[in-house]
Write an enzyme that holds these catalytic residues in place. Structure first.
Site, PDB file in Angstrom:
ATOM      1  N   TRP A 147       0.800  -1.231   0.000  1.00  0.00           N
ATOM      2  CA  TRP A 147       0.000   0.000   0.000  1.00  0.00           C
ATOM      3  C   TRP A 147       0.833   1.282   0.000  1.00  0.00           C
ATOM      4  CZ3 TRP A 147       0.235   3.783   3.734  1.00  0.00           C
ATOM      5  CH2 TRP A 147       0.980   3.468   4.871  1.00  0.00           C
ATOM      6  N   ASN A 148       2.118   1.212   0.330  1.00  0.00           N
ATOM      7  CA  ASN A 148       2.855   2.473   0.524  1.00  0.00           C
ATOM      8  C   ASN A 148       3.126   3.217  -0.779  1.00  0.00           C
ATOM      9  OD1 ASN A 148       4.652   0.439  -0.221  1.00  0.00           O
ATOM     10  ND2 ASN A 148       6.348   1.271   0.967  1.00  0.00           N
ATOM     11  N   LYS A 171      -2.507  -8.244  -8.074  1.00  0.00           N
ATOM     12  CA  LYS A 171      -3.311  -8.103  -6.855  1.00  0.00           C
ATOM     13  C   LYS A 171      -2.830  -6.856  -6.126  1.00  0.00           C
ATOM     14  CE  LYS A 171      -3.057  -9.494  -2.613  1.00  0.00           C
ATOM     15  NZ  LYS A 171      -3.802  -8.373  -1.953  1.00  0.00           N
ATOM     16  N   PRO A 172      -3.555  -5.744  -6.271  1.00  0.00           N
ATOM     17  CA  PRO A 172      -3.143  -4.532  -5.565  1.00  0.00           C
ATOM     18  C   PRO A 172      -3.449  -4.651  -4.080  1.00  0.00           C
ATOM     19  CG  PRO A 172      -5.145  -4.141  -6.846  1.00  0.00           C
ATOM     20  CD  PRO A 172      -4.718  -5.547  -7.131  1.00  0.00           C
ATOM     21  N   SER A 174      -5.037  -4.372  -0.457  1.00  0.00           N
ATOM     22  CA  SER A 174      -6.438  -4.278  -0.047  1.00  0.00           C
ATOM     23  C   SER A 174      -6.787  -2.911   0.524  1.00  0.00           C
ATOM     24  CB  SER A 174      -6.749  -5.376   0.985  1.00  0.00           C
ATOM     25  OG  SER A 174      -6.597  -6.663   0.411  1.00  0.00           O
ATOM     26  N   GLY A 224       6.745  -6.806  -0.148  1.00  0.00           N
ATOM     27  CA  GLY A 224       6.021  -6.884   1.117  1.00  0.00           C
ATOM     28  C   GLY A 224       6.903  -7.407   2.234  1.00  0.00           C
ATOM     29  N   GLU A 246      10.981  -8.334  -3.069  1.00  0.00           N
ATOM     30  CA  GLU A 246      11.499  -7.129  -2.419  1.00  0.00           C
ATOM     31  C   GLU A 246      10.906  -7.104  -1.019  1.00  0.00           C
ATOM     32  OE1 GLU A 246      11.615  -2.255  -2.882  1.00  0.00           O
ATOM     33  OE2 GLU A 246      10.303  -3.441  -4.169  1.00  0.00           O
ATOM     34  N   CYS A 280      10.529   1.352   1.874  1.00  0.00           N
ATOM     35  CA  CYS A 280      11.414   0.205   2.099  1.00  0.00           C
ATOM     36  C   CYS A 280      12.851   0.615   2.386  1.00  0.00           C
ATOM     37  CB  CYS A 280      11.361  -0.748   0.917  1.00  0.00           C
ATOM     38  SG  CYS A 280      11.789   0.009  -0.658  1.00  0.00           S
TER      39      CYS A 280
END
Length: 302
Positions: A147-148, A171-172, A174, A224, A246, A280
């Site tokens: 999400w970031n 899959k973006p 949620s 993630g 990543e 990240c």
């Protein structure tokens, strides 16, 4: 209120046929969008669509793929204002930063459009003769993003995937699926064949798991947390799938004795707190030479 549909085989699946979740503005909790939530069955349908579209897309000339990617980048730029507003409303970053993310993502599509033109292989001379190295698309890719930076991190996966001749199911996240879905929709609207690009919303435990475990997907690209990355690697190994992970890490900031202290302090603060610290490569510890430690600390605090 904006309605965000899943995209499978070129069709927008109606929200009325799925469970629906409301995405709220994190600043004031006002509703931003209604999002259809998919299931394992939806993920399987999307994978089947991507598999069906793969032969045509993989055989499309690299010049044609480049042309379509450039057209997609132009369309993203045309829609940047509206996509950026949705990104700010669902994710919370300043509008200026959101617009910069969208425009940067368009540039990434342009970059990989040209990289795809050079995906021509190699002719190597050896002591025993000559070796020909060919680069071929691996198949259907599953693209799972956080999400970031929901558009930027997706673009870094979508660009090389399409340029190489692969199809994908994305899959973006949620918590912020709206802008990412609109980004993919712009790419599809640029003229790509049905099934080449697909988007399925839903929890990682269902949609994400299906994309990883299903043998149709031959490449997993994931950004993630490390624990999830370990699980993906283990599952991918069962089918010898390629993975790009990543994951979480540590980013030390090092200040040497001859550093420009004013610039170093500004850079440290910016890197530590950019995007609310949710990045990240955010600074999580600082090492400073003894002779400039006091000056650096004073500049950083004030």
């Amino acid at each position: 209120m904006h309605q965000t549909h899943m995209i499978i085989d070129g069709e927008q699946l109606p929200i009325s046929s799925h469970k629906v979740e409301t995405i709220c503005n994190p600043a004031n909790q006002e509703p931003v969008a209604l999002v259809s939530v998919g299931t394992r069955q939806d993920a399987r349908m999307a994978l089947e669509a991507a598999k069906k579209a793969f032969p045509l897309w993989s055989e499309t000339a690299c010049e044609k793929r480049a042309e379509l990617l450039h057209s997609a980048a132009d369309l993203v730029r045309e829609r940047a204002k509206s996509i950026a507003r949705l990104l700010t409303q669902e994710q919370g970053k300043p509008l200026k930063n959101a617009r910069a993310e969208i425009l940067s993502s368009a540039g990434i599509l342009d970059y990989y459009a040209e990289e795809g033109r050079r995906n021509v292989g190699e002719w190597l001379a050896t002591s025993r003769g000559r070796s020909v190295v060919l680069r071929q698309p691996v198949g259907v890719a599953a693209l799972i993003t956080p999400w970031n930076y929901p558009v930027d991190l997706l673009s870094w996966k979508v660009g090389p995937c399409l340029a190489a001749g692969c199809t994908f199911v994305a899959k973006p996240p949620s918590h912020a699926p709206v802008a990412a879905t609109e980004f993919v929709r712009a790419i599809y609207d640029a003229g790509l064949p049905a099934g080449v690009v697909n988007v399925v919303h839903g929890p990682g435990s269902e949609v994400g798991a299906e994309l990883v475990e299903n043998p149709i997907s031959r490449k997993i690209a994931f950004t993630g947390e490390t624990e999830t990355g370990r699980w993906i690697m283990a599952q991918a190994a069962l089918h010898i799938k390629r993975v790009s992970l990543e994951l979480g890490g540590h980013s030390p900031f090092i200040v040497c004795g001859d550093a420009d202290i004013e610039k170093a302090a500004a850079a440290c603060a910016q890197r530590a707190f950019s995007n609310m610290g949710q990045i990240c490569i955010s600074v999580n510890r600082v090492y400073v030479a003894d002779e400039v430690a006091e000056e650096f600390t004073d500049r950083l605090v004030h």
